[in-house]
Design an enzyme around this catalytic site. Structure first.
Site, PDB file in Angstrom:
ATOM      1  N   SER A 114      63.913  44.261  19.001  1.00  0.00           N
ATOM      2  CA  SER A 114      63.268  43.565  20.120  1.00  0.00           C
ATOM      3  C   SER A 114      64.326  42.917  21.003  1.00  0.00           C
ATOM      4  O   SER A 114      65.476  42.737  20.576  1.00  0.00           O
ATOM      5  CB  SER A 114      62.345  42.487  19.554  1.00  0.00           C
ATOM      6  OG  SER A 114      62.057  41.489  20.509  1.00  0.00           O
ATOM      7  N   TYR A 159      59.395  35.195  14.979  1.00  0.00           N
ATOM      8  CA  TYR A 159      59.567  36.579  15.443  1.00  0.00           C
ATOM      9  C   TYR A 159      61.036  36.843  15.766  1.00  0.00           C
ATOM     10  O   TYR A 159      61.603  37.874  15.359  1.00  0.00           O
ATOM     11  CB  TYR A 159      58.689  36.785  16.678  1.00  0.00           C
ATOM     12  CG  TYR A 159      58.660  38.169  17.239  1.00  0.00           C
ATOM     13  CD1 TYR A 159      59.454  38.513  18.323  1.00  0.00           C
ATOM     14  CD2 TYR A 159      57.814  39.142  16.714  1.00  0.00           C
ATOM     15  CE1 TYR A 159      59.416  39.787  18.870  1.00  0.00           C
ATOM     16  CE2 TYR A 159      57.762  40.417  17.252  1.00  0.00           C
ATOM     17  CZ  TYR A 159      58.562  40.728  18.330  1.00  0.00           C
ATOM     18  OH  TYR A 159      58.512  42.001  18.868  1.00  0.00           O
TER      19      TYR A 159
HETATM   20  P1  NAP Z   1      50.775  46.206  18.183  1.00  0.00           P
HETATM   21  O1  NAP Z   1      50.096  46.799  19.362  1.00  0.00           O
HETATM   22  O2  NAP Z   1      50.392  44.837  17.724  1.00  0.00           O
HETATM   23  O3  NAP Z   1      50.706  47.242  16.931  1.00  0.00           O
HETATM   24  C1  NAP Z   1      51.312  46.853  15.728  1.00  0.00           C
HETATM   25  C2  NAP Z   1      50.795  47.791  14.665  1.00  0.00           C
HETATM   26  O4  NAP Z   1      51.323  47.389  13.387  1.00  0.00           O
HETATM   27  C3  NAP Z   1      49.258  47.727  14.551  1.00  0.00           C
HETATM   28  O5  NAP Z   1      48.734  49.011  14.312  1.00  0.00           O
HETATM   29  C4  NAP Z   1      49.080  46.837  13.344  1.00  0.00           C
HETATM   30  O6  NAP Z   1      47.859  47.013  12.672  1.00  0.00           O
HETATM   31  C5  NAP Z   1      50.236  47.301  12.471  1.00  0.00           C
HETATM   32  N1  NAP Z   1      50.498  46.343  11.392  1.00  0.00           N
HETATM   33  C6  NAP Z   1      50.642  45.000  11.504  1.00  0.00           C
HETATM   34  N2  NAP Z   1      50.850  44.464  10.292  1.00  0.00           N
HETATM   35  C7  NAP Z   1      50.834  45.492   9.396  1.00  0.00           C
HETATM   36  C8  NAP Z   1      50.989  45.582   7.977  1.00  0.00           C
HETATM   37  N3  NAP Z   1      51.187  44.497   7.213  1.00  0.00           N
HETATM   38  N4  NAP Z   1      50.911  46.802   7.389  1.00  0.00           N
HETATM   39  C9  NAP Z   1      50.675  47.915   8.146  1.00  0.00           C
HETATM   40  N5  NAP Z   1      50.526  47.905   9.492  1.00  0.00           N
HETATM   41  C10 NAP Z   1      50.610  46.693  10.097  1.00  0.00           C
HETATM   42  O7  NAP Z   1      52.325  46.134  18.466  1.00  0.00           O
HETATM   43  P2  NAP Z   1      53.246  46.994  19.453  1.00  0.00           P
HETATM   44  O8  NAP Z   1      53.390  46.272  20.746  1.00  0.00           O
HETATM   45  O9  NAP Z   1      52.828  48.429  19.425  1.00  0.00           O
HETATM   46  O10 NAP Z   1      54.635  46.816  18.678  1.00  0.00           O
HETATM   47  C11 NAP Z   1      55.052  47.719  17.681  1.00  0.00           C
HETATM   48  C12 NAP Z   1      56.419  47.240  17.234  1.00  0.00           C
HETATM   49  O11 NAP Z   1      57.261  47.080  18.377  1.00  0.00           O
HETATM   50  C13 NAP Z   1      56.386  45.873  16.549  1.00  0.00           C
HETATM   51  O12 NAP Z   1      57.351  45.843  15.529  1.00  0.00           O
HETATM   52  C14 NAP Z   1      56.789  44.908  17.671  1.00  0.00           C
HETATM   53  O13 NAP Z   1      57.383  43.729  17.164  1.00  0.00           O
HETATM   54  C15 NAP Z   1      57.785  45.747  18.397  1.00  0.00           C
HETATM   55  N6  NAP Z   1      58.037  45.378  19.790  1.00  0.00           N
HETATM   56  C16 NAP Z   1      57.009  45.316  20.685  1.00  0.00           C
HETATM   57  C17 NAP Z   1      57.311  45.016  22.030  1.00  0.00           C
HETATM   58  C18 NAP Z   1      56.263  44.933  23.093  1.00  0.00           C
HETATM   59  O14 NAP Z   1      56.589  44.436  24.186  1.00  0.00           O
HETATM   60  N7  NAP Z   1      55.051  45.360  22.859  1.00  0.00           N
HETATM   61  C19 NAP Z   1      58.634  44.817  22.411  1.00  0.00           C
HETATM   62  C20 NAP Z   1      59.646  44.862  21.442  1.00  0.00           C
HETATM   63  C21 NAP Z   1      59.331  45.161  20.142  1.00  0.00           C
HETATM   64  P3  NAP Z   1      46.706  45.902  12.956  1.00  0.00           P
HETATM   65  O15 NAP Z   1      46.114  46.279  14.269  1.00  0.00           O
HETATM   66  O16 NAP Z   1      45.760  46.023  11.803  1.00  0.00           O
HETATM   67  O17 NAP Z   1      47.391  44.549  12.996  1.00  0.00           O
HETATM   68  C1  GCO Z   2      57.011  37.625  23.629  1.00  0.00           C
HETATM   69  C2  GCO Z   2      56.817  39.109  23.552  1.00  0.00           C
HETATM   70  C3  GCO Z   2      58.100  39.760  23.114  1.00  0.00           C
HETATM   71  C4  GCO Z   2      57.903  41.238  23.002  1.00  0.00           C
HETATM   72  C5  GCO Z   2      59.159  41.930  22.623  1.00  0.00           C
HETATM   73  C6  GCO Z   2      60.225  41.796  23.659  1.00  0.00           C
HETATM   74  O1  GCO Z   2      56.089  36.881  23.262  1.00  0.00           O
HETATM   75  O2  GCO Z   2      58.086  37.238  24.089  1.00  0.00           O
HETATM   76  O3  GCO Z   2      55.763  39.435  22.663  1.00  0.00           O
HETATM   77  O4  GCO Z   2      58.525  39.233  21.903  1.00  0.00           O
HETATM   78  O5  GCO Z   2      56.939  41.547  22.048  1.00  0.00           O
HETATM   79  O6  GCO Z   2      59.592  41.609  21.368  1.00  0.00           O
HETATM   80  O7  GCO Z   2      61.270  42.673  23.308  1.00  0.00           O
END
Ligand code: NAP
Ligand code: GCO
Length: 266
Positions: A147, A160
């Site tokens: 992230s 986080y």
């Molecule tokens: P999301 O929409 O919240 O999806 C996360 C997925 O992980 C959901 O399917 C969730 O299932 C599943 N999950 C959560 N806890 C779990 C567990 N204990 N066992 C199995 N599955 C689990 O998140 P996203 O935005 O796609 O993010 C995916 C990854 O990218 C995460 O690691 C997040 O930190 C990272 N990330 C996201 C962003 C962003 O801007 N979106 C940026 C940087 C990094 P449930 O629906 O049941 O919770």
């Molecule tokens: C926040 C956001 C971020 C993104 C991502 C950025 O609250 O700042 O959720 O943490 O999820 O991780 O890279």
């Protein structure tokens, strides 16, 4: 053999955790288009079913399993089941993750631990479960979804950021310990991506105006847009393919330039 075969995932089995939707689903879709067999898990059967239907709709015959990635017993069972029903995992994407946006002094230790459990302990547990077979097979690819918060802090995301900072170092340590077995472990650091996880940060205000955080991110991003989950598929395919066999312990930031930019003058 064409040069582009280096980017092919033909014949490879990829496990993407938490991939019923969001970033995991987009990465899995890209890997499937590059030839991989897709296996994913989610925490609830209804989510797995929803994911299976979504993959089927776009012509991907994915395999889905219910598994809580924080539960070591369930993870070990999952890997055994995949190995007997599908085959040895060549590519692991530790994608499953949660976030809690709470000022640190208002956050309970239990809430802090819950985020660390999913975002840091789980990638350790799942990586540990797949590495032995990767060693036997003579190769493996592990991609940890880090992230911006692997590098930067911000208010309300202490757990986080601690988890994602730790995940960057876990990535480097798996590289250090298992690179000798032809296992490459890298991270992808997405910028701000439009998924359910960030939906609260993009919620229009009652008067219809943009959420302040939405405007803030647009001003901080040279690309002047939020990322789409699909923006992450190409980088993930690269890190899962033979084209990146000498890339190890690296975090590839896919952020539209946020980390390089001081931000637009208001
Ligand atoms: P999301 O929409 O919240 O999806 C996360 C997925 O992980 C959901 O399917 C969730 O299932 C599943 N999950 C959560 N806890 C779990 C567990 N204990 N066992 C199995 N599955 C689990 O998140 P996203 O935005 O796609 O993010 C995916 C990854 O990218 C995460 O690691 C997040 O930190 C990272 N990330 C996201 C962003 C962003 O801007 N979106 C940026 C940087 C990094 P449930 O629906 O049941 O919770
Ligand atoms: C926040 C956001 C971020 C993104 C991502 C950025 O609250 O700042 O959720 O943490 O999820 O991780 O890279």
């Amino acid at each position: 053999m064409s040069y582009m075969d280096n980017f092919s995932l033909n014949g490879k089995i990829a496990l993407i955790t938490g991939a019923s939707y969001g970033i995991g689903f987009a990465i899995a879709t890209g890997m499937a288009k590059a030839g991989a067999t897709i296996v994913f898990n989610d925490i609830k059967q209804e989510l797995v079913d929803k994911g299976l239907a979504a993959y089927k709709e776009i012509g991907i015959d994915a395999k889905g399993y219910v598994c809580d990635v924080t539960n070591e017993e369930q993870v070990n069972e999952l890997v055994k089941k995949i190995e007997s029903e599908v085959g040895v995992i060549d590519i692991l994407v530790n994608n499953a993750g949660i976030i809690k946006r709470i000022p640190m002094c208002d956050m309970t230790a239990a809430e802090f631990r819950q985020v660390i459990d999913v975002d840091l302990n789980a990638p350790f547990i799942v990586s540990k479960a797949v590495i032995p077979s990767m060693i036997k097979k003579g190769h493996g690819k592990i991609i940890n979804i880090c992230s911006m918060m692997s590098e930067l802090g911000r208010e309300t995301v202490s757990a986080y950021a601690a988890a994602k900072g730790g995940l960057k170092m876990l990535t480097r340590n798996i590289c250090s310990e298992y690179g000798q077995y032809n296992i490459q472990c890298n991270g992808i650091g997405p910028g701000y991506i439009a998924t359910p996880q960030t939906a609260p940060l993009r919620e229009p205000q009652p008067d219809g105006s943009k959420h302040p955080f939405d405007s803030f991110i647009l001003a901080k991003t040279p690309a002047n847009r939020w990322g789409d989950p699909e923006d992450l598929a190409g980088p993930a395919v690269f890190l899962a393919s033979d084209a990146s066999n000498f890339v190890n312990g690296h975090v590839l930031y896919v952020d539209g330039g946020i980390l390089a930019y001081i931000g637009k003058q208001p």
